[in-house]
Design an enzyme around this catalytic site. Structure first.
Site, PDB file in Angstrom:
ATOM      1  CG  ASP A  57      40.098 -32.187  62.069  1.00 52.62           C
ATOM      2  OD1 ASP A  57      40.207 -32.807  60.992  1.00 52.62           O
ATOM      3  OD2 ASP A  57      39.135 -32.333  62.844  1.00 52.62           O
ATOM      4  CB  SER A 136      46.206 -45.204  47.773  1.00 53.51           C
ATOM      5  OG  SER A 136      46.284 -46.610  47.901  1.00 53.51           O
ATOM      6  CE1 TYR A 149      43.357 -45.067  52.276  1.00 58.33           C
ATOM      7  CE2 TYR A 149      44.197 -46.717  50.743  1.00 58.33           C
ATOM      8  CZ  TYR A 149      44.410 -45.614  51.553  1.00 58.33           C
ATOM      9  OH  TYR A 149      45.662 -45.054  51.637  1.00 58.33           O
ATOM     10  CE  LYS A 153      44.397 -42.111  50.463  1.00 58.21           C
ATOM     11  NZ  LYS A 153      45.121 -40.877  50.810  1.00 58.21           N
TER      12      LYS A 153
END
Ligand SMILES: NC(=O)c1ccc[n+]([C@@H]2O[C@H](COP(=O)([O-])OP(=O)(O)OC[C@H]3O[C@@H](n4cnc5c(N)ncnc54)[C@H](O)[C@@H]3O)[C@@H](O)[C@H]2O)c1
Length: 260
Positions: A57, A136, A149, A153
Site C-alpha cells: 500500500d 498525467s 486529480y 498529478k
C-alpha cells in the site's frame, strides 16, 4: 530483448492496468521485477509468469520501508522504481469531498514521495538508479471535473523535477523522470464513466473528457503505449534524461478539439 538485463525494478500499482502490462514488458526486457499493489488478484498472474510480487500500500511509510529492505536483502540492489499506483476521484472545485481529495493525494502524491524517499538512499549507495513517476496530462491541462486529480498529478510532475535536480546537484547518478499519459484504455476510466454519469446532467457545458457515460469520446491509448516509455526511462538508453516529462497523449493536451 534484454534492454534491462538483470536490473532490479520495483513497480507499484501492478495488479491491473498499465502497471500490470508494464511489469510484463519490463520482465520481457530482462529485468528482475518486483510487482506490487494493494490488491493481489492480478499479481498472482504475474507470479505465475515468474515475476516476484508482494502487497504494498503506497500510502504506508512502514510498508515502503519493509518493501525496500526486503528487496535489498534478496537482490542486493534496487535499480529502478516505477511509481505507477494512482486513483481518481472526480468532482468540481466546489463540491469536492475533502476525504476523497486527501485519499487521492495520499496515493498519488504521498505514495510517490515515499517511494522516492526509500529508494533514493539505496540508489545513492549504488551510485546509479532510475525513478519513473506516472503523472498525467492532467498535470498540464485544466479539466475541472478532475480538479483534485489535476492538483495531485501536477504535484507529481513538480516533485519529479525537484528530485531530479537534487540527484543531479549531488552527483548521485540517479535520474528521475515522469510520464504524462493521456486517456489510456484501462479500468480506471471505466470506473470514471460511472462517476461522470452522476454529474453530467448538472453541467452547463459538458467537460472535455476521454470518457463519458456513453463510453470513450476520443481515441484511447493502449497499455503498451505507456509501458514501452517506462521501459525506455528504466533503461540506460535514457541516460541523459533527468527531470523530463514525456507526454503520451496523441496531442489531446495541446488541442481544443476532441482527438478522434
Ligand atoms: N488510464 C488513464 O487514462 C491514465 C491517464 C493518465 C494517468 N494515469 C495514471 O496511470 C497510473 C495507472 O493507472 P491505470 O489507468 O492503469 O489505473 P488502474 O486503476 O487500472 O490501476 C491502478 C492500480 O493502482 C493500484 N492502487 C490503488 N491504490 C493503491 C495503493 N494505495 N497502493 C498500491 N496500489 C494502489 C490499484 O489496485 C490498481 O491496480 C495511475 O497513476 C493513473 O493515475 C492513467
Amino acid at each position: 530483448m534484454n534492454r534491462l538485463h538483470e536490473k532490479v525494478v520495483l513497480i507499484t500499482g501492478a495488479n491491473r492496468g498499465m502497471g500490470h502490462t508494464a511489469a510484463k514488458l519490463l520482465a520481457q526486457e530482462g529485468a528482475l521485477v518486483i510487482a506490487t499493489d494493494i490488491n493481489d488478484s492480478g499479481l498472482e498472474e504475474l507470479s505465475g509468469m515468474g515475476i516476484d510480487s508482494r502487497i504494498l500500500d503506497v500510502t504506508s511509510e512502514d510498508a515502503w520501508r519493509d518493501t525496500v529492505e526486503a528487496i535489498v536483502k534478496k537482490y542486493g540492489r534496487l535499480d529502478v522504481l516505477v511509481n505507477n499506483a494512482g486513483i481518481v476521484h472526480v468532482a468540481d472545485p466546489v463540491t469536492f469531498d475533502l476525504n476523497e481529495w486527501r485519499q487521492m493525494c495520499a496515493v498519488n502524491v504521498e505514495g510517490t514521495m515515499l517511494g522516492c524517499k526509500y529508494a533514493l538512499p539505496v540508489m545513492s549507495e549504488q551510485g546509479a538508479g532510475s525513478i519513473v513517476n506516472i503523472a498525467s496530462i492532467s498535470a498540464h491541462t485544466g479539466l475541472y471535473f478532475y480538479s483534485g486529480y489535476c492538483a495531485s498529478k501536477g504535484a507529481v510532475a513538480a516533485y519529479t523535477r525537484a528530485v531530479a535536480v537534487y540527484c543531479a546537484q549531488n552527483q548521485l547518478g540517479i535520474r528521475c523522470n515522469s510520464i504524462s499519459p493521456g486517456g489510456i484504455d484501462t479500468k480506471i476510466n471505466e470506473d470514471l464513466a460511472e462517476q461522470f454519469a452522476q454529474r453530467l446532467a448538472s453541467m452547463k457545458v459538458p467537460p472535455q473528457s476521454p470518457v463519458s457515460a456513453d463510453g470513450p469520446q476520443m481515441r484511447m491509448g493502449e497499455h503498451e503505449d505507456i509501458g514501452w516509455a517506462i521501459v525506455y526511462l528504466a533503461s540506460d538508453e535514457s541516460k541523459f534524461m533527468n527531470g523530463s516529462d514525456i507526454r503520451i497523449d496523441n496531442s489531446s493536451s495541446i488541442t481544443a478539439a476532441a482527438v478522434a
